[in-house]
Structures are given as structure tokens and as C-alpha cells.
Design an enzyme around this catalytic site. Structure first.
Site, PDB file in Angstrom:
ATOM      1  N   GLU A  38      -3.176  -1.828  -8.247  1.00 11.80           N
ATOM      2  CA  GLU A  38      -2.007  -1.761  -9.107  1.00 11.80           C
ATOM      3  C   GLU A  38      -1.293  -3.101  -8.931  1.00 11.80           C
ATOM      4  O   GLU A  38      -1.004  -3.487  -7.795  1.00 11.80           O
ATOM      5  CB  GLU A  38      -1.122  -0.605  -8.634  1.00 11.80           C
ATOM      6  N   ARG A 263      -8.059   5.255   4.832  1.00 19.27           N
ATOM      7  CA  ARG A 263      -7.364   3.990   4.759  1.00 19.27           C
ATOM      8  C   ARG A 263      -7.525   3.210   6.046  1.00 19.27           C
ATOM      9  O   ARG A 263      -7.580   3.802   7.110  1.00 19.27           O
ATOM     10  CB  ARG A 263      -5.871   4.295   4.698  1.00 19.27           C
ATOM     11  N   LYS A 273       2.913  -1.336   0.529  1.00 18.58           N
ATOM     12  CA  LYS A 273       3.371  -2.435  -0.321  1.00 18.58           C
ATOM     13  C   LYS A 273       4.882  -2.438  -0.444  1.00 18.58           C
ATOM     14  O   LYS A 273       5.490  -3.490  -0.542  1.00 18.58           O
ATOM     15  CB  LYS A 273       2.739  -2.312  -1.709  1.00 18.58           C
TER      16      LYS A 273
END
Ligand code: ATP
Ligand code: MG
Length: 558
Positions: A38, A263, A273
């Protein structure tokens, strides 16, 4: 580009799935993956894991990997991020050729698919506010409540959805929702929102759309459009999979296989982020590419090589359960790679002046130094030696403890590639601080050889004072002082000593030609690289990593 041979290992669970699919002849034996960022921030080492995995699978099985921007949230996305993502993936050594895609390129198709769901009475326009939708959703233990708009006639839904797109209604006033099951134990299946009304400028579609598809409605269908065979994502999407499957089934379109993996988390690091953005915005660091950041751009600026990041991702493997990897593992991969490739040079970071009293004034000679003992092809260079030198302040002690083999009054050491010198006395200023050393040298020890079998245990680095160039050196430590700085108050764990700026460092003269990005081993000190802040005659170096894992020792001592 040279690719290091993968370490011999057994298949990870994703490779097992891929090989089983290949054996069974699924997807016409194609392997096609994608990396779907993204564009709302810079990539970090966790993304590197996903990049290595997706591009790595394509490379290993002769397939393809797309770069696809999942750009469904216009309010947080920017072109700057799009550009940085491409730069970082290329730098890591991967290539998507002409397959650069955007979920926003599929907005028209997604709209048509939404219409199709409405026509099948599988979606409806809901007039509840976002708050109300939330309240009606229920909890993990209680079922949700059906929206009063759930049974709107198809024709009315089609009309309202068309008018939503035409901009007739204010932001947030209506949504399009899937009609699935408000009592499902999986909250994602409780009539999820597919579209919301949101007037925000989009970095690609501009102001064309005032409705925007939710990530969940775009992601799986984007994979389907691109005919992705293996849609690899992190564990939190496992619970979304039934919803993605529902869309694919109801729309009757190509079905990618979603596989979830854990992850990557690193100790002493935050990786979300949102937090990285806060660190930048609130100036806790100097920018996204601050060498203390776990971003790819930060690691690059710090001097970390793409090869060591790939080796690290390979070493940590692919897991099905979340865990945290010790940041030492990354540092060790960096050391191993730089040890092979970084030329050795001498640099004095905290200088102390040495005068060799029996060395003729004005004389200079050149000594041979080895560029890289790990790599004979790197050859040798000549370094100047003269009467005045700089050595490291640490390499002298007025009253040394037992077992200290460096300089002290009366003690003798070997200068790396040079001579043996003996310390006669320390020069002190009025406050008693040592400002220099008076030494003598033994002319018979050129190149560091002992002429008479005399033992000298210590070897120290040095640079010739009149020839040295001056530099700024930035020493980095962990950005956080605790292994797990997660949690809302992560800022209280920021390490106040994470950056130490040293000025007046002295380097051997050959480094005058070093360019930003060049990497070196400063003998005995660590690996360093030239920072882009350097100006002609004013080099700035970053410490990439120390030579050994000093952190573990520090932790034991305190
Ligand atoms: P956000 O919270 O903004 O969604 P994200 O970290 O998921 O953050 P994306 O841009 O959506 O960011 O991630 C792109 C891809 O990288 C996704 O496939 C995601 O699963 C993967 N990824 C992100 N963080 C990690 C991580 N720590 N370890 C492994 N893969 C990751
Ligand atoms: Mg994400």
C-alpha cells in the site's frame, strides 16, 4: 547482478505447497506471485521479507512476480511512496519488468462486480452511519444485528449505488455492503462494507471517483484479475480468506490460492508504518532514510548491502507462527557480507597525537597495507608514515590494568603495517588530561616484524597526522533501548544515545576519493560507509555495524 547461492536447506512450507501444485498440474503449471504494497509509507525490513519470498518463488520456479500497489485508500497515499517503493525493490535486486499494476486501475471492473453482486441480491446500499454499522456488527461472542436496509429491492439498490457514484450523496452517508450473514462467527462475513463515499484526491485517479472500494473488496479480485496463482500474505489475513473466497465464488472468477505466513518482527525495532511515520513526523529521527530506521532506505544509507538483507531473509526462513527475530541475526548477516567485500582502511575516531621523537622531521615513507585479507585480488595499497601520528585515545592508558597490551608509559606496541613504537611519556595539559604521547620507534621493525624475536602483544591502528583527512563519523546504536518497544507508549523506550556524532576524526588519505555509498572496514572499529551528506573535502561516514557483537557484552555488564 550476482546472486549468492542459496544455502542448502529443506523446502519451506510455501515451497512445498507450490511444488505440490506444480506436480498436480494446477494453474497450467504456472507460478505467478505479486508483492502488494500500500503506497502509504516507505518499505521496511518486514516488507523485504515479503519481497524476497514473492520474487524469490517466481525466480526459483521460473514464474513471474508482479508489483501491485494496493492503492484503495486515497487519503493516505502519495506518489513519493510509490517512487520510493520501486527504488527499494530494485535495489534489493528484484525486477517486475513491465508488470507494474495498481488496484486503482481496476476500479471500473470492481464497480461492475459490485453491480453484479447487487443484481444477484448479494449486496445492498445501507444508510447506517459508520458508527451504527460498527454497533450493529456485534462482537466475538455476540452475533450482529441486521441492518434495516438489508432487504432493499434490487432495483432501488442499483439506483442508489449509481447515484452514490454520481456524487449525489455526502461523504459517509451511505455504504454498499455485501449480504452474507450477520450471525457468522467470523466477523468479516457480517455484511462487510464494500464501498464508502469518500471525496479525496487519489494519486492516480484524481477526482474521478467519490466512492472507493474497501481493501477487502479490491485485494482478492485484483489477484484474480492478474491470475496470481499463489497469493501470499501475512497471518492477519487468514480470517479474511473466507470473505475473499466468497467474492470469488459469487462473481465466478479465477481463484488464486491464498497462503498466510508469519510477519517478520525484529527486536529493538518498531515496524508498523504508522509508528515509523510518527518517528519521522515528530523528528525522533532525521527522515525515512535515517540510518537508525528499519526501512530499506535507512538500511541502505547505513551501508547495509542488498545481499546481506537477502541472506537474512533466507536465514530466518518462513514461519507459520509469529515470533520475534533477534536484530543480532541481521547484524551478523551484514558483517559476514561486508567482511567479504569491504576494503580495510585505517581511521582514528577519537584521536590522540603521537610524536616519534627519533624519527627525522620532514621525512615521509610509504608502507604497504593489505586491502582485504579475505580477498587477495583486492591487492595492497601504500600508506604514508611520518614523525607525527594519530592513534585512538583508547589505545593508551596511564595506569593500565594487567593484561592491557596497548600503549602505556614504557610499553611497546606494533603499529599496524608499520613499526614497533615504545611510549616514553604522556604529555598533559594543566588539568592533567593527556594531550599527546612522546614515543620512539625501532627502525628495525618495518612492516611489523620483530628483528630479535622480541614479543609485542598489541597491534594498534594509526594514521599519519600531516597526511590525514578529517571527517565526521556518525555512530549508531539501537533506536530503542528495550527488546520489545511495542505498545502505545513505544516512544518512552527511544534510546537517547542512538546517534553519536564524532567530529575531527582522522582517516588515511586514500579515503579522500571515497564516494557516498562506498563501504569500508575501519580496522578494529567496524564497518562504515560514506553518507550522502558528505561534501568535497568534508566526508561524513556512518557506522554500519561494529566488528563483533558488543551489545551482548554491554548487556551482561550492566
Ligand atoms: P499496513 O498496516 O499499512 O497495511 P503493512 O505492513 O501490511 O501495513 P503493506 O504495504 O500492506 O503494509 O504490505 C505489503 C506487503 O508486505 C503485504 O503483503 C504484507 O503482508 C507484507 N508485509 C508487511 N509487513 C511485513 C512483515 N513485517 N513481515 C512480512 N511481510 C510483511
Ligand atoms: Mg497491509
Amino acid at each position: 547482478m550476482e546472486t549468492p547461492k542459496p544455502e542448502a536447506r529443506s523446502l519451506n512450507f510455501i515451497e512445498e505447497i507450490v511444488e505440490e501444485d506444480l506436480r498436480a498440474g494446477r494453474n497450467d503449471r504456472r507460478v505467478h506471485t505479486r508483492f502488494p504494497p500500500e503506497p502509504n509509507g516507505y518499505l521496511h525490513i518486514g516488507h523485504a521479507k515479503s519481497i524476497c519470498l514473492n520474487f524469490g518463488l517466481a525466480r526459483k520456479y521460473g514464474g513471474l512476480c508482479n508489483l501491485r500497489y494496493d492503492d484503495t485508500n486515497p487519503s493516505k497515499e502519495e506518489q513519493e511512496y510509490v517512487d520510493s517503493i520501486k527504488r527499494d525493490i530494485r535495489w534489493l535486486g528484484f525486477d517486475w519488468a513491465d508488470r507494474e499494476f495498481y488496484a486503482s486501475d481496476y476500479f471500473e471492473r470492481l464497480y461492475e462486480w459490485a453491480v453484479k453482486l447487487i443484481e444477484k441480491a448479494r449486496a445492498y446500499v445501507c444508510d447506517l452511519s459508520a458508527d451504527e454499522v460498527g454497533k450493529y456488527r456485534g462482537t466475538f461472542t455476540e452475533p450482529g444485528k441486521e441492518s434495516p436496509w438489508r432487504n432493499r429491492p434490487v432495483a432501488e439498490n442499483l439506483d442508489l449505488f449509481r447515484r452514490m457514484r454520481a456524487g449525489e450523496f455526502p461523504d459517509g452517508s451511505r455504504t454498499l455492503r455485501a449480504k452474507i450473514d450477520m450471525a457468522s462467527p467470523n466477523i468479516n462475513l457480517r455484511d462487510p462494507v464494500l464501498y464508502r463515499i469518500l471525496r479525496a484526491h487519489h494519486h492516480r485517479t484524481g477526482d474521478k471517483w467519490c466512492i472507493s472500494p474497501m481493501y477487502d473488496f479490491a485485494h482478492g479480485q485484483s489477484d484474480s484479475i492478474e491470475r496470481i496463482t499463489h497469493s501470499i500474505c501475512t497471518l492477519e489475513f487468514e480470517i479474511h480468506r473466507p470473505l475473499y473466497d466468497w467474492f470469488i465464488r459469487e462473481l465466478g472468477i479465477y481463484a488464486p490460492r491464498q497462503i498466510e505466513f508469519a510477519r517478520l518482527n525484529l527486536s529493538y525495532t518498531v515496524m508498523s508504518k504508522r509508528r515509523l511515520l510518527e518517528l519521522v513526523r515528530d523528528a525522533h529521527v532525521r527522515g525515512w532514510d535515517d540510518p537508525r530506521m528499519p526501512t530499506i532506505s535507512g538500511l541502505r544509507r547505513r551501508g547495509v548491502t542488498p545481499e546481506s538483507i537477502r541472506a537474512f531473509c533466507e536465514r530466518v526462513g518462513v514461519a507459520k507462527m509469529d515470533s520475534t527475530i533477534d536484530v543480532d541475526v541481521l547484524e551478523q548477516c551484514v558483517r559476514e557480507d561486508l567482511n567479504r567485500r569491504a576494503p580495510r582502511v585505517m581511521a582514528v575516531l577519537r584521536p590522540l597525537r603521537v610524536v616519534i621523537e627519533n624519527y627525522p622531521e620532514g621525512r615521509t615513507e610509504e608502507l604497504d597495507a593489505v586491502n582485504n585479507p579475505e580477498d587477495p585480488s583486492a591487492g595492497t595499497r601504500r600508506i604514508p608514515f611520518s614523525r607525527e601520528l594519530w592513534i585512538e585515545q583508547d589505545d593508551f592508558m596511564e595506569n593500565p590494568p594487567k593484561g592491557y597490551f596497548r600503549l602505556a608509559p614504557g610499553a611497546e606496541v606494533r603499529l599496524r603495517y608499520g613499526y614497533f613504537i615504545r611510549c616514553k611519556e604522556a604529555v598533559q595539559d594543566a588539568s592533567g588530561r593527556v594531550t599527546g604521547l612522546r614515543c620512539t620507534y625501532d627502525p628495525g621493525t618495518r612492516g611489523g616484524q620483530s628483528p630479535d624475536g622480541r614479543k609485542v602483544k598489541g597491534t594498534i591502528h594509526w594514521v599519519s597526522a600531516p597526511h590525514a583527512i578529517e571527517a565526521e563519523v556518525r555512530e549508531y546504536d539501537r533506536l530503542f533501548s528495550v527488546p520489545d518497544p511495542g505498545g502505545e507508549d513505544y516512544r518512552v523506550h527511544l534510546n537517547p544515545k542512538s546517534l553519536q556524532v564524532l567530529t575531527g576524526c582522522r582517516l588515511e588519505p586514500g579515503l579522500a576519493s571515497a564516494r557516498p555509498g562506498d563501504r569500508f572496514q575501519f580496522e578494529r572499529l567496524g564497518y562504515f560507509c560514506v553518507d550522502p551528506d558528505s561534501a568535497p573535502g568534508k566526508p561524513v561516514f556512518n557506522r554500519t555495524v561494529t566488528l563483533r557483537d558488543t551489545w551482548a557484552k554491554v548487556m551482561k555488564r550492566t
